[in-house]
Scaffold this motif. Structure first.
Motif, short mmCIF file in Angstrom:
data_model
loop_
_atom_site.label_atom_id
_atom_site.label_comp_id
_atom_site.label_asym_id
_atom_site.label_seq_id
_atom_site.Cartn_x
_atom_site.Cartn_y
_atom_site.Cartn_z
N SER A 1 -20.25 -14.12 55.45
CA SER A 1 -21.42 -14.34 56.31
C SER A 1 -20.95 -15.31 57.50
O SER A 1 -21.41 -15.22 58.56
CB SER A 1 -22.47 -15.09 55.45
OG SER A 1 -23.61 -15.22 56.13
N LEU A 2 -19.95 -16.15 57.14
CA LEU A 2 -19.63 -17.32 58.01
C LEU A 2 -19.05 -16.60 59.34
O LEU A 2 -19.03 -16.89 60.57
CB LEU A 2 -18.68 -18.26 57.47
CG LEU A 2 -19.50 -19.24 56.46
CD1 LEU A 2 -18.33 -20.11 55.82
CD2 LEU A 2 -20.23 -20.15 57.34
N GLU A 3 -18.14 -15.66 58.85
CA GLU A 3 -17.20 -14.84 59.96
C GLU A 3 -18.09 -14.00 60.87
O GLU A 3 -18.08 -13.93 62.17
CB GLU A 3 -16.23 -13.90 59.26
CG GLU A 3 -15.18 -14.97 58.59
CD GLU A 3 -14.34 -14.02 57.85
OE1 GLU A 3 -14.50 -12.84 57.61
OE2 GLU A 3 -13.41 -14.64 57.27
N GLN A 4 -19.18 -13.25 60.10
CA GLN A 4 -19.95 -12.22 60.83
C GLN A 4 -21.01 -13.12 61.61
O GLN A 4 -21.46 -12.62 62.53
CB GLN A 4 -20.49 -11.38 59.68
CG GLN A 4 -21.62 -10.34 60.60
CD GLN A 4 -21.89 -9.14 59.48
OE1 GLN A 4 -21.43 -9.17 58.35
NE2 GLN A 4 -22.80 -8.08 59.99
N HIS A 5 -21.80 -14.16 60.85
CA HIS A 5 -23.10 -14.63 61.47
C HIS A 5 -23.09 -15.92 61.99
O HIS A 5 -23.69 -16.62 62.45
CB HIS A 5 -24.31 -14.64 60.52
CG HIS A 5 -24.60 -13.08 59.96
ND1 HIS A 5 -25.44 -12.37 60.64
CD2 HIS A 5 -24.22 -12.20 58.82
CE1 HIS A 5 -25.37 -11.04 60.21
NE2 HIS A 5 -24.63 -11.00 58.97
N GLY A 6 -21.82 -16.61 61.54
CA GLY A 6 -21.58 -18.07 61.89
C GLY A 6 -22.35 -19.15 61.13
O GLY A 6 -22.45 -20.16 61.57
N LYS A 7 -23.00 -18.66 59.91
CA LYS A 7 -23.61 -19.44 59.02
C LYS A 7 -23.69 -18.77 57.56
O LYS A 7 -23.18 -17.57 57.29
CB LYS A 7 -25.22 -19.37 59.34
CG LYS A 7 -25.81 -18.09 59.43
CD LYS A 7 -27.32 -18.11 60.32
CE LYS A 7 -26.88 -18.34 61.85
NZ LYS A 7 -28.16 -18.07 62.53
N ARG A 8 -23.99 -19.69 56.71
CA ARG A 8 -24.07 -19.24 55.36
C ARG A 8 -24.96 -18.26 55.18
O ARG A 8 -26.24 -18.45 55.78
CB ARG A 8 -24.01 -20.44 54.23
CG ARG A 8 -22.67 -21.30 54.31
CD ARG A 8 -22.80 -22.63 53.73
NE ARG A 8 -23.21 -22.62 52.24
CZ ARG A 8 -22.31 -22.59 51.42
NH1 ARG A 8 -20.83 -22.42 51.51
NH2 ARG A 8 -22.46 -22.47 50.05
N ARG B 1 -28.95 -18.26 56.71
CA ARG B 1 -29.37 -17.06 57.64
C ARG B 1 -31.00 -16.50 57.04
O ARG B 1 -31.63 -16.37 57.87
CB ARG B 1 -28.33 -15.79 57.36
CG ARG B 1 -28.89 -14.48 57.87
CD ARG B 1 -27.63 -13.70 57.83
NE ARG B 1 -28.17 -12.08 57.75
CZ ARG B 1 -28.05 -11.19 57.24
NH1 ARG B 1 -26.90 -11.21 56.14
NH2 ARG B 1 -28.32 -10.20 57.47
#
Length: 440
Positions: free
Chosen positions: A227-234, A238
């Motif tokens: 999630s951190l890699e795809q959305h920049g957040k935990r 999100r």
């Protein structure tokens, strides 16, 4: 209307908290608890009622399995000792794609319900496909069943895309509307398998149709890293920004949480389905149960599916949850026995919005309850029945199970299901699945 008067040695109502009654009887009228009173008074007041003597037993509320994939009982032991994503991607999802059908789900759910009833579970919060098959299995057996309608972005043997899954979920919800003992929830599989646009649709549809939401969240470190890699957040951040976090949500697992995230869960009123055995077996980690409860988060207990546990044994998982909470927190008073029993009963009912009906033994509530034989070598001598149930008793000591006032197991014999037929059906599915593996 016929009255049934149960006369146990001990009675743990869960409400009020910490109470243990001795030589009290519970009176069932139809589907409800009519009263709880001293046994001698009940015998005099209702001489013509059916009186069931349970002098070696403790009666308590039936347990609530807050997170299960019931039909996966037919996959029990298929692919053990693997990491979660390897287990899912290379074994479980391929097997499901090949075999899952309406009949598979009905048979597997019925088989799971038999196991759960034998272990003292009277309500299950499920999550799977072929929702009408899950509902029919619940109704046929008498198990109180909450049908979680799985939603993903990718195709399976049941649906093509998120909109297709949602359409089928709403159709099943409508089909069984108003039937006692069955309810429906929208069940987005997980943050890594559901897109933002779909989560927004789910939130809107749940509100429109009065449905709860049930989702795997923060199960593994890999999920959080992805999630951190795809959305920049935990994932939890999100989902909070999308508006998912509310008292309408049951978050399954929640293994990896920061203190700030636990505080957020408490503020938003999110309910947690804690799955200690599955979390350990898949090496997902240790949920911060004691920290969550200290913050006021409502936490119930689930078994997860038999393909990853591999038992649907809430008593066993309850003992594990209590012991883990003590070890992880460094506090031997964490999750004491009465609180553990509440977690397996009233907390689960509260998460499902059913606490006015089930989860404790009070007059006017539904008669969902179990009897546990405590007069065994394994559970004697007796100083505290709550402690013995949590730390010493096994599910094989559950002798009777009632749901809605109906006795579904009497003296370890199921009354609404044919045990031999279930075993024969499970073996038939085993041969079918093995033949497919061998052919591949």
């Amino acid at each position: 209307m016929t009255l049934t008067c149960l006369h146990p040695h001990y009675l743990i109502p869960v409400e009020p908290a910490g109470v243990v009654l001795q030589q009290h009887a519970l009176v069932i009228e139809g589907s409800d608890i009519r009263e709880i009173a001293p046994s001698d008074e009940v015998r005099l007041r209702y001489p013509d009622a059916e009186h069931v003597e349970l002098s070696k037993h403790c009666i308590m509320p039936g347990m609530v399995n807050l997170h299960a994939h019931s039909a996966m009982s037919l996959l029990r032991g298929l692919a053990d000792d693997l990491a979660l994503m390897d287990w899912l991607n290379h074994h479980i999802w391929p097997a499901e794609k090949k075999h899952v059908s309406d009949q598979f789900v009905f048979d597997g759910t019925s088989f799971a319900i038999a196991e759960m009833l034998r272990g003292g579970t009277t309500t299950v919060n499920d999550m799977y496909f072929h929702h009408d098959a899950v509902a029919r299995a619940g109704l046929a057996s008498g198990m109180r069943t909450v049908v979680g309608c799985s939603i993903l972005e990718f195709p399976t043997g049941y649906g093509n895309n998120a909109d297709d899954y949602l359409e089928k979920a709403l159709a099943a919800h409508q089909q069984f509307a108003g039937q006692e003992g069955v309810d429906f929830r929208l069940a987005p599989h997980a943050p890594y398998t559901v897109a933002d646009t779909t989560f927004r649709k789910i939130i809107a549809l749940a509100e429109q149709h009065g449905m709860g939401i049930h989702c795997h969240i923060h199960e593994t470190q890999e999920e959080i890293q992805g999630s951190l890699e795809q959305h920049g957040k935990r994932p939890l951040e999100r989902l909070h920004q999308l508006g998912l976090l509310s008292p309408n949500l049951i978050a399954a697992h929640m293994v990896h949480t920061t203190d700030d995230e636990i505080a957020l869960l408490a503020r938003q009123g999110v309910h947690i389905a804690h799955n200690p055995a599955s979390n350990l077996k898949l090496a997902s980690g240790f949920a911060s149960l004691h920290a969550m409860q200290r913050q006021g988060v409502n936490v119930g207990i689930g078994t997860d599916g038999a393909a990853s546990n591999n038992k649907l044994d809430l008593l066993g998982d309850l003992r594990l949850a209590a012991i883990l909470a003590k070890a992880q927190s460094g506090d031997p008073t964490a999750l004491h026995a009465h609180k553990a029993l509440e977690m397996a009963t009233l907390a689960g009912a509260r998460a499902l919005g059913l606490d006015s009906q089930i989860g404790s033994l009070l007059p006017g509530k539904r008669a969902d309850l179990i009897a546990i034989d405590l007069d065994t070598i394994e559970t004697q001598p007796m100083f505290d029945p709550a402690s013995q149930i949590v730390y010493a008793a096994g599910r094989e000591q559950v002798t009777h199970t009632w749901v809605n006032g109906r006795c579904l197991m009497r003296e370890r014999v199921l009354t609404s299901l044919d045990s031999q037929q279930l075993l024969d059906t499970a073996r038939w599915w085993q041969q079918k699945i093995v033949a497919n593996i061998d052919a591949a």
